[in-house]
Scaffold this active site. Structure first.
Site, mmCIF file in Angstrom:
data_model
loop_
_atom_site.group_PDB
_atom_site.id
_atom_site.type_symbol
_atom_site.label_atom_id
_atom_site.label_comp_id
_atom_site.label_asym_id
_atom_site.label_seq_id
_atom_site.Cartn_x
_atom_site.Cartn_y
_atom_site.Cartn_z
ATOM 1 N N LYS A 93 89.288 62.719 32.485
ATOM 2 C CA LYS A 93 90.148 63.465 31.579
ATOM 3 C C LYS A 93 91.508 62.774 31.539
ATOM 4 O O LYS A 93 92.065 62.427 32.579
ATOM 5 C CB LYS A 93 90.292 64.913 32.097
ATOM 6 C CG LYS A 93 90.176 65.933 30.987
ATOM 7 C CD LYS A 93 89.983 67.330 31.471
ATOM 8 C CE LYS A 93 90.386 68.281 30.352
ATOM 9 N NZ LYS A 93 89.949 69.636 30.562
ATOM 10 N N GLU A 138 81.544 84.619 30.246
ATOM 11 C CA GLU A 138 82.145 85.924 29.935
ATOM 12 C C GLU A 138 81.174 87.071 30.193
ATOM 13 O O GLU A 138 81.570 88.135 30.670
ATOM 14 C CB GLU A 138 82.619 85.944 28.471
ATOM 15 C CG GLU A 138 83.857 85.100 28.196
ATOM 16 C CD GLU A 138 83.598 83.603 28.050
ATOM 17 O OE1 GLU A 138 82.409 83.203 28.016
ATOM 18 O OE2 GLU A 138 84.559 82.828 27.971
ATOM 19 N N ARG A 158 81.801 87.509 23.401
ATOM 20 C CA ARG A 158 80.607 87.003 24.075
ATOM 21 C C ARG A 158 79.942 88.061 24.959
ATOM 22 O O ARG A 158 78.767 87.937 25.287
ATOM 23 C CB ARG A 158 80.996 85.841 25.006
ATOM 24 C CG ARG A 158 81.049 84.488 24.378
ATOM 25 C CD ARG A 158 79.655 83.901 24.288
ATOM 26 N NE ARG A 158 79.626 82.794 23.374
ATOM 27 C CZ ARG A 158 79.785 81.527 23.720
ATOM 28 N NH1 ARG A 158 79.978 81.207 24.979
ATOM 29 N NH2 ARG A 158 79.742 80.599 22.805
#
Ligand SMILES: Cc1ncc(C[n+]2csc(CCOP(=O)(O)OP(=O)(O)O)c2C)c(N)n1
Length: 624
Positions: free
Chosen positions: A278, A364, A392
């Site tokens: 990253k 979630e 979700r």
């Protein structure tokens, strides 16, 4: 100088380049990307990490005929730059500008609209099966991060795809980071795969070469295992029915391109594990990928610098502080986040109460049911979840929480217009989808102080209460430090009309932060303004009184009109058999675009001028 990059108007141009030129192109692309994001703000670390992968995918595959589905889609800036949108990057995430995520209506190269995570494998599998059914020869590729891979939905798709013979390639882009450090057993497992990198790479070269001759391939595999003196267990992904290749270096075009070319010729579901960093190529982002996950504008030569102007306190910070203060008072409190520690303001809580902090991954559904389990045992969960991501976990709210009347606080951040992230992240539906569920209450606080007070009220209840607050800062009212709370289900009159002589009176019923523009409109119209505070339970006593004393009512909310707080008022008035006309202001049956939140609110007619104008239009005869 972006000499090569400027010649690329579409991947077809890219495919004309020689292999030797691709490294230069990747360098130019990375520089262009960095300078571009520095000027607009947006996702950075993840995009720096996918530069080579993007070049390799468009080079090897025949996009847009072959479909590439980017999971979350926050890493698609290099893809946008290479697919004809380079010059529009200056408009990124602004009104009428490029979206920060892939969108089917933005480009034929955006095979699938994403932004909520972990959908890519399902969508790509659907595309692969559709191609099969229609007799079309095309590849479907899902690119998914190790963070997104933690969601159940990704595994549901693997479970389904692994037994298909679809031309599906799943690329796991493993940078060992979600937004914050990754969590959970999958993360540990991937680290194990990485630690066996040398052996795995050797094994896979053998696999690729020998794949054409199955019996020999099997023999070689067994020989290889004997040579190692052990039987290496198949990877998890092989158990799911995928041909696992990797891990390979996702920044090395000389690894990526031949591997992808080989994979292109293999039948059935394939799984490629690439390892990236990253922030790759920009030292500051490599060192702190969290800070550079989604920075605002900055000077690349200097990096992020703290603002000299004291920032206004955000609702997220109010929540974070409240969580720590309440945890201090109540040892039974636990804080839960589905992979949004920073965004939800839980860094401090994590530091101070590590044993009561639970990052459950991008999960979630699990977050809600996990909280329900905790609540069954008398522990007191506070689930910090963006309004948009709670979508979700709807069945979990109904079936696991509400039906069993389990108490918990849902701290719904980003409720309302979110701005630059756009329609995918707008928190416009929570009032409609929550208020129809029994045993669930919804409060809409108007400012920072109410946010803190209503969190306390919510925490004191014996059922599930959602506290909704928007992105960013409020009006800047002082926040009382006490944790007493406000009366449950009660609103307050904030302004009384003076218009006695006229005899025609309007009342504006505001839900949430739009109270403040409503107060301004109220001044201009000489209307009564009520801070309703609760979408459910509605303060029907106050409503009955206001309806009796006024000639017309106006409701204002930062959310979808259909089924929202205005609808709740209509339902209550009908019960009260009140004949008063009602104007409902909110977001009509449209998706809100990305752009500056204040401008968007104004476009939607939800600023003070817009509210006033709508009232004057609808109730012209009643207005002063
Ligand atoms: C359903 C859902 N929950 C949370 C998020 C917020 N979110 C955006 S990116 C991200 C991390 C993704 O990590 P990973 O897939 O590893 O990609 P990386 O940023 O590391 O490239 C999260 C949690 C989301 N987009 N969708």
């Amino acid at each position: 100088m972006s000499t090569l990059l400027l010649t690329i108007e579409s991947p077809a141009d890219l495919r004309k380049l020689s292999r030797a030129q691709l490294a230069t192109l990747a360098d130019e692309l990375r520089t262009y990307l960095l300078n571009s994001v520095a000027q607009t703000g947006g996702h950075l670390s993840s995009n720096l990490g996918t530069v080579e992968l993007t070049v390799a995918l468009h080079y090897v595959f025949n996009t847009p005929h072959d479909r590439v589905v980017w999971d979350v889609g926050h890493q698609t800036y290099p893809h946008k730059i290479l697919t004809g949108r380079r010059d529009q990057m200056a408009t990124l995430r602004q009104r009428h500008g490029l979206s920060g995520f892939p969108r089917r209506d933005e480009s034929e190269f955006d095979a699938f609209g994403t932004a909520h995570s972990s959908t890519s494998i399902s969508a790509a599998l659907g595309m692969a099966i559709a191609a099969q059914q229609k007799g079309e020869h095309r590849h479907a590729i899902a690119v998914i991060g190790d963070g997104a891979m933690t969601a159940g939905m990704a595994f549901e798709a693997l479970n389904n795809g692994g037994v298909s013979n679809a031309r599906l390639l799943v690329i796991l882009n493993d940078n060992d980071m979600s937004i914050s450090p990754p969590v959970g057993a999958l993360n540990r497992y991937l680290a194990q795969l990485m630690s066996g990198q040398f052996y795995a790479a050797a094994k896979n070269v053998g696999k690729q070469v020998l794949k054409g001759a199955p019996p020999l391939f099997e023999l070689a595999k067994r020989f290889e295992e004997h040579a190692k003196g052990m039987v290496v267990p198949a990877t998890l992904f092989e158990k799911f029915g995928f041909n696992y290749i990797g891990p390979i270096d996702g920044h090395d075009l000389d690894s990526l391109i031949p591997t992808l070319e080989n994979l292109k010729n293999l039948e059935g579901p394939q799984f490629l594990h690439v390892v990236t960093k990253k922030g790759q190529g920009y030292k500051l982002a490599e060192a702190d990928p969290v800070a550079y996950h989604g920075p605002g504008k900055f000077d690349p030569a200097v990096g992020l610098v703290p603002s000299t102007v004291p920032a206004k306190t955000t609702f997220t910070q109010v929540f974070g502080q409240w969580l720590c203060d309440m945890a201090e008072q109540d040892p039974l409190l636990v804080g839960i986040t589905p992979a949004m520690r920073e965004g939800s303001g839980m860094v401090e809580f994590h530091k101070r109460f590590p044993n009561r902090y639970h990052d459950v991954g991008i999960a979630e559904q699990h977050a809600l049911t996990f909280a329900a389990g905790l609540a069954c045992e008398g522990v007191k969960p506070v689930v910090a979840i963006y309004s948009t991501f709670l979508q979700r976990a709807y069945d979990q709210v109904i079936h696991d929480v509400a039906l069993q009347k389990l108490p918990m606080v849902l701290a719904l951040d980003r409720a309302g217009i979110v701005g630059a992230d756009g329609a995918t992240h707008a928190g416009l539906y929570d009032i409609p989808f929550l208020r129809c569920v029994p045993n669930v209450s919804v409060d809409c606080q108007a400012d920072e102080n109410e946010c803190r007070q209503l969190l306390t009220t919510a925490y004191q209840q014996d059922h599930c209460v959602a506290v909704r607050y928007p992105r960013g800062a409020g009006v800047g009212v002082p926040v009382q430090q006490s944790l007493q709370g406000l009366p449950f289900g009660k609103g307050e009159v904030r302004r009384k009309t003076q218009n006695k002589a006229h005899g025609k009176r309007i009342a504006i019923l505001a839900f949430g932060t739009l109270l403040y523009p409503a107060l301004k409109a109220g001044d201009a119209l000489d209307a009564t303004v009520v801070n309703m505070r609760w979408a459910k339970p509605l303060d029907t006593e106050l409503l009955a009184q206001i309806a009796a004393e006024h000639d017309a009512l106006v409701t204002v909310e930062e959310g979808a009109v259909m089924g929202g707080a205005g609808s709740a008022v209509l339902e209550a008035l009908q019960q009260l058999e009140s004949p008063k006309p009602v104007l409902i202001l909110g977001v009509a049956d449209v998706f809100t675009e990305h752009g500056d939140p204040a401008k968007l609110l104004s476009e939607l007619g939800l600023d003070a001028a817009g509210i006033e104008a709508s009232v004057r239009k609808r109730f012209a005869a009643l207005c002063v």
